[in-house]
Design a protein around this motif. Structure first.
Motif, mmCIF file in Angstrom:
data_model
loop_
_atom_site.group_PDB
_atom_site.id
_atom_site.type_symbol
_atom_site.label_atom_id
_atom_site.label_comp_id
_atom_site.label_asym_id
_atom_site.label_seq_id
_atom_site.Cartn_x
_atom_site.Cartn_y
_atom_site.Cartn_z
ATOM 1 N N VAL A 1 43.985 49.476 5.463
ATOM 2 C CA VAL A 1 43.175 50.096 4.409
ATOM 3 C C VAL A 1 41.712 49.804 4.716
ATOM 4 O O VAL A 1 41.352 48.668 4.997
ATOM 5 C CB VAL A 1 43.536 49.556 3.007
ATOM 6 N N ILE A 2 40.887 50.856 4.682
ATOM 7 C CA ILE A 2 39.462 50.705 4.942
ATOM 8 C C ILE A 2 38.694 51.186 3.719
ATOM 9 O O ILE A 2 38.905 52.296 3.241
ATOM 10 C CB ILE A 2 39.033 51.523 6.180
ATOM 11 N N ASP A 3 37.817 50.331 3.230
ATOM 12 C CA ASP A 3 36.918 50.672 2.133
ATOM 13 C C ASP A 3 35.590 51.072 2.763
ATOM 14 O O ASP A 3 34.938 50.275 3.435
ATOM 15 C CB ASP A 3 36.748 49.451 1.228
ATOM 16 N N PHE A 4 35.176 52.309 2.569
ATOM 17 C CA PHE A 4 33.956 52.807 3.200
ATOM 18 C C PHE A 4 32.687 52.398 2.454
ATOM 19 O O PHE A 4 31.587 52.577 2.964
ATOM 20 C CB PHE A 4 33.999 54.337 3.299
ATOM 21 N N SER A 5 32.813 51.850 1.242
ATOM 22 C CA SER A 5 31.634 51.614 0.404
ATOM 23 C C SER A 5 30.619 50.657 1.028
ATOM 24 O O SER A 5 29.434 50.763 0.752
ATOM 25 C CB SER A 5 32.041 51.127 -0.983
ATOM 26 N N LYS A 6 31.059 49.739 1.856
ATOM 27 C CA LYS A 6 30.134 48.780 2.464
ATOM 28 C C LYS A 6 29.945 49.046 3.960
ATOM 29 O O LYS A 6 29.531 48.171 4.700
ATOM 30 C CB LYS A 6 30.641 47.367 2.228
ATOM 31 N N ARG A 7 30.263 50.254 4.388
ATOM 32 C CA ARG A 7 30.160 50.603 5.808
ATOM 33 C C ARG A 7 29.282 51.831 5.983
ATOM 34 O O ARG A 7 29.101 52.620 5.067
ATOM 35 C CB ARG A 7 31.544 50.899 6.385
ATOM 36 N N ASN A 8 28.796 51.998 7.189
ATOM 37 C CA ASN A 8 28.047 53.183 7.559
ATOM 38 C C ASN A 8 29.071 54.225 8.006
ATOM 39 O O ASN A 8 29.821 53.983 8.957
ATOM 40 C CB ASN A 8 27.075 52.829 8.686
ATOM 41 N N TYR A 9 29.142 55.359 7.326
ATOM 42 C CA TYR A 9 30.180 56.337 7.631
ATOM 43 C C TYR A 9 29.684 57.768 7.500
ATOM 44 O O TYR A 9 28.626 58.026 6.921
ATOM 45 C CB TYR A 9 31.409 56.112 6.750
ATOM 46 N N VAL A 10 30.465 58.667 8.048
ATOM 47 C CA VAL A 10 30.199 60.106 7.945
ATOM 48 C C VAL A 10 31.347 60.713 7.164
ATOM 49 O O VAL A 10 32.512 60.407 7.431
ATOM 50 C CB VAL A 10 30.115 60.750 9.352
ATOM 51 N N GLU A 11 31.021 61.580 6.196
ATOM 52 C CA GLU A 11 32.052 62.233 5.403
ATOM 53 C C GLU A 11 31.817 63.732 5.391
ATOM 54 O O GLU A 11 30.687 64.198 5.510
ATOM 55 C CB GLU A 11 32.081 61.686 3.974
ATOM 56 N N ARG A 12 32.904 64.476 5.255
ATOM 57 C CA ARG A 12 32.825 65.935 5.217
ATOM 58 C C ARG A 12 33.921 66.477 4.316
ATOM 59 O O ARG A 12 34.993 65.897 4.184
ATOM 60 C CB ARG A 12 33.016 66.543 6.609
ATOM 61 N N ASP A 13 33.604 67.636 3.699
ATOM 62 C CA ASP A 13 34.578 68.472 3.008
ATOM 63 C C ASP A 13 34.612 69.787 3.763
ATOM 64 O O ASP A 13 33.625 70.165 4.394
ATOM 65 C CB ASP A 13 34.139 68.781 1.569
ATOM 66 N N LEU A 14 35.704 70.498 3.673
ATOM 67 C CA LEU A 14 35.817 71.843 4.229
ATOM 68 C C LEU A 14 36.196 72.770 3.086
ATOM 69 O O LEU A 14 37.037 72.421 2.250
ATOM 70 C CB LEU A 14 36.889 71.899 5.316
ATOM 71 N N MET A 15 35.566 73.948 3.048
ATOM 72 C CA MET A 15 35.854 74.903 1.988
ATOM 73 C C MET A 15 35.970 76.304 2.571
ATOM 74 O O MET A 15 35.225 76.680 3.472
ATOM 75 C CB MET A 15 34.738 74.890 0.942
ATOM 76 N N LEU A 16 36.927 77.063 2.050
ATOM 77 C CA LEU A 16 36.992 78.503 2.247
ATOM 78 C C LEU A 16 36.683 79.124 0.900
ATOM 79 O O LEU A 16 37.226 78.691 -0.125
ATOM 80 C CB LEU A 16 38.386 78.947 2.712
ATOM 81 N N ILE A 17 35.814 80.139 0.907
ATOM 82 C CA ILE A 17 35.402 80.776 -0.348
ATOM 83 C C ILE A 17 35.329 82.286 -0.144
ATOM 84 O O ILE A 17 34.812 82.750 0.871
ATOM 85 C CB ILE A 17 34.048 80.194 -0.838
ATOM 86 N N LYS A 18 35.908 83.036 -1.089
ATOM 87 C CA LYS A 18 35.806 84.499 -1.079
ATOM 88 C C LYS A 18 34.714 84.897 -2.065
ATOM 89 O O LYS A 18 34.724 84.462 -3.221
ATOM 90 C CB LYS A 18 37.114 85.153 -1.520
ATOM 91 N N ILE B 1 32.828 76.774 5.241
ATOM 92 C CA ILE B 1 31.662 75.899 5.245
ATOM 93 C C ILE B 1 32.136 74.456 5.170
ATOM 94 O O ILE B 1 33.118 74.151 4.495
ATOM 95 C CB ILE B 1 30.676 76.240 4.103
ATOM 96 N N SER B 2 31.470 73.596 5.913
ATOM 97 C CA SER B 2 31.819 72.175 5.874
ATOM 98 C C SER B 2 30.550 71.351 5.744
ATOM 99 O O SER B 2 29.456 71.803 6.090
ATOM 100 C CB SER B 2 32.583 71.772 7.133
ATOM 101 N N GLY B 3 30.717 70.149 5.243
ATOM 102 C CA GLY B 3 29.584 69.246 5.096
ATOM 103 C C GLY B 3 29.828 68.255 3.991
ATOM 104 O O GLY B 3 30.932 68.165 3.445
ATOM 105 N N PRO B 4 28.798 67.508 3.637
ATOM 106 C CA PRO B 4 28.932 66.553 2.537
ATOM 107 C C PRO B 4 29.204 67.286 1.224
ATOM 108 O O PRO B 4 28.886 68.474 1.088
ATOM 109 C CB PRO B 4 27.564 65.858 2.483
ATOM 110 N N GLU B 5 29.753 66.577 0.277
ATOM 111 C CA GLU B 5 30.105 67.170 -1.011
ATOM 112 C C GLU B 5 28.916 67.864 -1.663
ATOM 113 O O GLU B 5 29.054 68.936 -2.259
ATOM 114 C CB GLU B 5 30.664 66.078 -1.933
ATOM 115 N N SER B 6 27.730 67.290 -1.535
ATOM 116 C CA SER B 6 26.540 67.881 -2.150
ATOM 117 C C SER B 6 26.210 69.245 -1.547
ATOM 118 O O SER B 6 25.776 70.159 -2.256
ATOM 119 C CB SER B 6 25.343 66.936 -2.017
#
Length: 174
Positions: free
Chosen positions: A73-90, A124-129
């Motif tokens: 188990v890895i907790d990312f809160s205290k680490r330097n990390y990259v995150e992404r979401d992927l979305m398809l949208i019509k 489209i992919s990228g951070p949640e924001s």
């Protein structure tokens, strides 16, 4: 506060149901969940987002570590990390809006993956924001449908998994 956790799990039937059931039975809400096989076919990685303070995060982590099919188990809160979401949208593209939609897709570094007479499908992919901002700019055109994968993340530092490559698969009832 949102926390991103990753669990390396044995790639076996029922593991996802077991873990999500355990979290639900303890009233932990999973806001985002993504699961996929890793480069080692015997293992999958589950990445999920949970809300709560540090106490909640600690409880979730401890509960996950008790499950036999959870390897790490890895907790990312205290680490330097990259995150992404992927979305398809019509999105609707009637009249002159196709040009505007195409320009916005380019600005957000997305990709049009399907074109129909009165709509386009965009990847489209990228951070949640970024995903949320893109949804906001597409609303005036008319969102027909959208789907998101949930968040995935990796730490920037190397976390040693080499010992897992030599590990014998364990068969456990779920």
């Amino acid at each position: 506060m949102k926390h991103v956790l990753s669990a390396l799990v044995m790639n076996q039937p029922g593991v996802l149901a077991h873990i999500s059931g355990m979290l639900a039975s303890r009233a932990f809400n999973i806001e985002s969940l993504a699961v996929g096989e890793t480069d080692i076919p015997e293992f999958s990685r589950m990445t999920f987002v949970v809300s709560g303070d540090d106490r909640v995060l600690d409880q979730v982590r401890k509960q996950l570590e008790k499950i036999v099919t959870v390897v790490q188990v890895i907790d990312f809160s205290k680490r330097n990390y990259v995150e992404r979401d992927l979305m398809l949208i019509k999105v609707r593209t009637e009249g002159t809006s196709m040009t505007q939609v195409k320009e916005l897709v380019e600005i957000f570094r997305g990709k049009i993956v399907d074109v129909q007479p009165h709509q386009v499908m965009i990847e489209i992919s990228g951070p949640e924001s970024k995903i949320a901002a893109f949804i906001d700019v597409m609303r005036p055109f008319g969102i027909i449908e959208l789907v998101r994968t949930g968040r995935i993340a990796l730490t920037r530092e190397n976390i040693e998994l080499a010992t897992l490559r030599d590990r014998e698969p364990v068969s456990t009832p779920v």
